[in-house]
Design a protein around this motif. Structure first.
Motif, short mmCIF file in Angstrom:
data_model
loop_
_atom_site.label_atom_id
_atom_site.label_comp_id
_atom_site.label_asym_id
_atom_site.label_seq_id
_atom_site.Cartn_x
_atom_site.Cartn_y
_atom_site.Cartn_z
N ALA A 1 -0.85 7.28 -3.99
CA ALA A 1 -1.37 6.95 -2.66
C ALA A 1 -2.85 7.34 -2.54
CB ALA A 1 -0.55 7.66 -1.59
N LEU A 2 -3.21 8.51 -3.05
CA LEU A 2 -4.61 8.94 -3.00
C LEU A 2 -5.50 8.02 -3.84
CD1 LEU A 2 -4.24 12.82 -3.19
CD2 LEU A 2 -5.08 11.49 -1.26
N PHE A 3 -4.98 7.55 -4.96
CA PHE A 3 -5.75 6.62 -5.80
C PHE A 3 -6.01 5.32 -5.04
CE2 PHE A 3 -6.36 3.52 -9.18
CZ PHE A 3 -7.24 4.18 -10.01
N ILE A 4 -5.00 4.81 -4.35
CA ILE A 4 -5.16 3.58 -3.57
C ILE A 4 -6.15 3.80 -2.43
CG2 ILE A 4 -3.99 1.94 -2.06
CD1 ILE A 4 -3.32 1.56 -4.98
N ILE A 5 -6.05 4.96 -1.77
CA ILE A 5 -6.99 5.27 -0.69
C ILE A 5 -8.42 5.35 -1.22
CG2 ILE A 5 -7.68 7.05 0.98
CD1 ILE A 5 -4.70 7.73 1.27
N GLY A 6 -8.59 5.97 -2.40
CA GLY A 6 -9.91 6.05 -3.01
C GLY A 6 -10.47 4.68 -3.35
N VAL A 7 -9.63 3.80 -3.89
CA VAL A 7 -10.07 2.43 -4.20
C VAL A 7 -10.47 1.70 -2.92
CG1 VAL A 7 -9.27 0.17 -5.01
CG2 VAL A 7 -8.73 2.23 -6.33
N SER A 8 -9.65 1.82 -1.88
CA SER A 8 -9.93 1.13 -0.62
C SER A 8 -11.22 1.63 0.03
CB SER A 8 -8.75 1.32 0.35
OG SER A 8 -7.55 0.83 -0.21
N PHE A 9 -11.38 2.96 0.07
CA PHE A 9 -12.58 3.53 0.67
C PHE A 9 -13.84 3.11 -0.08
CE2 PHE A 9 -15.71 7.02 0.90
CZ PHE A 9 -15.95 7.02 2.26
N SER A 10 -13.79 3.18 -1.41
CA SER A 10 -14.97 2.83 -2.20
C SER A 10 -15.29 1.34 -2.10
CB SER A 10 -14.77 3.23 -3.66
OG SER A 10 -13.60 2.64 -4.18
N TYR A 11 -14.24 0.49 -2.02
CA TYR A 11 -14.50 -0.96 -1.97
C TYR A 11 -14.99 -1.40 -0.60
CZ TYR A 11 -13.80 -5.99 -2.17
OH TYR A 11 -13.99 -7.35 -2.12
N TRP A 12 -14.36 -0.89 0.47
CA TRP A 12 -14.69 -1.37 1.81
C TRP A 12 -15.85 -0.62 2.46
CZ3 TRP A 12 -12.79 -5.89 2.98
CH2 TRP A 12 -11.56 -6.28 2.45
N VAL B 1 -16.17 1.90 -7.75
CA VAL B 1 -14.79 2.03 -7.29
C VAL B 1 -14.00 3.02 -8.15
CG1 VAL B 1 -12.60 0.80 -7.05
CG2 VAL B 1 -14.71 -0.23 -6.20
N ILE B 2 -14.09 2.90 -9.46
CA ILE B 2 -13.26 3.73 -10.34
C ILE B 2 -13.59 5.22 -10.22
CG2 ILE B 2 -12.65 4.20 -12.75
CD1 ILE B 2 -12.87 1.20 -13.26
N PRO B 3 -14.88 5.65 -10.30
CA PRO B 3 -15.16 7.09 -10.12
C PRO B 3 -14.71 7.62 -8.76
CG PRO B 3 -17.05 5.98 -11.08
CD PRO B 3 -16.11 4.91 -10.64
N MET B 4 -14.87 6.80 -7.72
CA MET B 4 -14.48 7.25 -6.38
C MET B 4 -12.96 7.40 -6.29
SD MET B 4 -16.31 8.02 -3.74
CE MET B 4 -16.08 8.47 -2.03
N ALA B 5 -12.23 6.48 -6.89
CA ALA B 5 -10.77 6.56 -6.87
C ALA B 5 -10.30 7.81 -7.61
CB ALA B 5 -10.17 5.31 -7.50
N ILE B 6 -10.95 8.11 -8.73
CA ILE B 6 -10.60 9.32 -9.48
C ILE B 6 -10.92 10.58 -8.67
CG2 ILE B 6 -11.12 10.66 -11.56
CD1 ILE B 6 -11.57 8.01 -13.01
N ALA B 7 -12.05 10.55 -7.96
CA ALA B 7 -12.43 11.71 -7.14
C ALA B 7 -11.41 12.00 -6.06
CB ALA B 7 -13.80 11.47 -6.52
N PHE B 8 -10.73 10.98 -5.58
CA PHE B 8 -9.72 11.17 -4.53
C PHE B 8 -8.44 11.82 -5.06
CE2 PHE B 8 -10.41 9.29 -0.25
CZ PHE B 8 -11.78 9.08 -0.36
N GLU B 9 -8.37 12.03 -6.38
CA GLU B 9 -7.23 12.74 -6.95
C GLU B 9 -7.41 14.26 -6.86
OE1 GLU B 9 -4.34 11.21 -8.32
OE2 GLU B 9 -5.29 9.61 -7.18
#
Length: 246
Positions: free
Chosen positions: A110-121, A157-165
């Motif tokens: 869930a955090l990975f998806i949130i990170g992807v969404s936040f970084s993309y939008w 997107v990818i670094p931000m999604a990883i950071a949300f972990e």
């Protein structure tokens, strides 16, 4: 550890890897089927206005198509990898440890998806607006290649999604005793510096954009510290109760 034990462990690892690989292939096939629809959807939902996706070689479209399918498969393989890792270590855990470790899987996903969404939008549109303004300020003709567009997108997107972990990582390290609330509090200033540097690397060099990325990362860290503290105190209470019962 005896040779038979090594063989059993390696056999189990091979089994888990085969399951992950099989699932990846299945989701890759689904991704290949859906990639064109995904790309057309992204193109029809402009974040900062219409940007034409130009191709400068015959293979550009194919490479982006394959990358989209690969990322689709990777995204939906993450929870399977986490679950198979949990199944592998489960025999070495107590029933309580096993039960407590299982929720990490959906939370991490869930955090990975949130990170992807936040970084993309949020982050990606800010970066694009800044870069476009810079190009226009020097009188450059804007012609964007599809390969460079998606390479730039993935770099954000990818670094931000990883950071949300970060919360899952801190909670797990607290759970196994490598981190304590005292250590987290002592390392807070160093964490702030690291998060500030990370935010500056993936955001435009203006104050508003920088704060828009850095502040959520710092809040994420503080929430992680707070939850890790709760978990640590709960672990201490359980340990005291077990000591009294013994």
């Amino acid at each position: 550890m005896e040779q038979e034990d090594w063989i059993l462990h390696l056999t189990e690892v091979r089994k888990r890897l085969l399951i992950v690989f099989a699932w990846f292939i299945v989701t890759l096939c689904v991704g290949l089927y859906l990639s064109s629809d995904i790309l057309l959807y992204l193109k029809s939902q402009p974040l900062i206005g219409e940007i034409k996706w130009n191709v400068f070689s015959f293979t550009d479209g194919l490479m982006i198509y394959m990358k989209c399918a690969f990322l689709f498969a990777s995204l939906f393989t993450v929870p399977v990898v986490l679950y198979q890792a949990w199944v592998f270590v489960k025999p070495g855990l107590t029933e309580t440890e096993s039960r407590n470790a299982l929720p990490y899987i959906p939370v991490a996903f869930a955090l990975f998806i949130i990170g992807v969404s936040f970084s993309y939008w949020v982050v990606f549109p800010m970066m694009m607006r800044f870069m476009i303004r810079m190009n226009q300020s020097i009188g450059a003709v804007e012609t964007y290649g599809i390969d460079r567009y998606f390479a730039f997108l993935f770099q954000i997107v990818i670094p931000m999604a990883i950071a949300f972990e970060l919360p899952v990582v801190l909670l797990f390290l607290t759970k196994i005793g490598l981190l304590t609330p005292q250590i987290l509090k002592m390392s807070r200033k160093y964490a702030y510096i690291a998060l500030t540097i990370t935010g500056s690397c993936i955001s435009p060099p203006d104050m508003i954009s920088h704060l828009s990325v850095t502040v959520p990362l710092i809040l994420l860290f503080e929430i992680s510290v707070l939850v890790a503290g709760w978990q640590w105190r709960a672990m201490q209470r359980v340990a005291k109760l077990n000591l009294i019962e013994d």
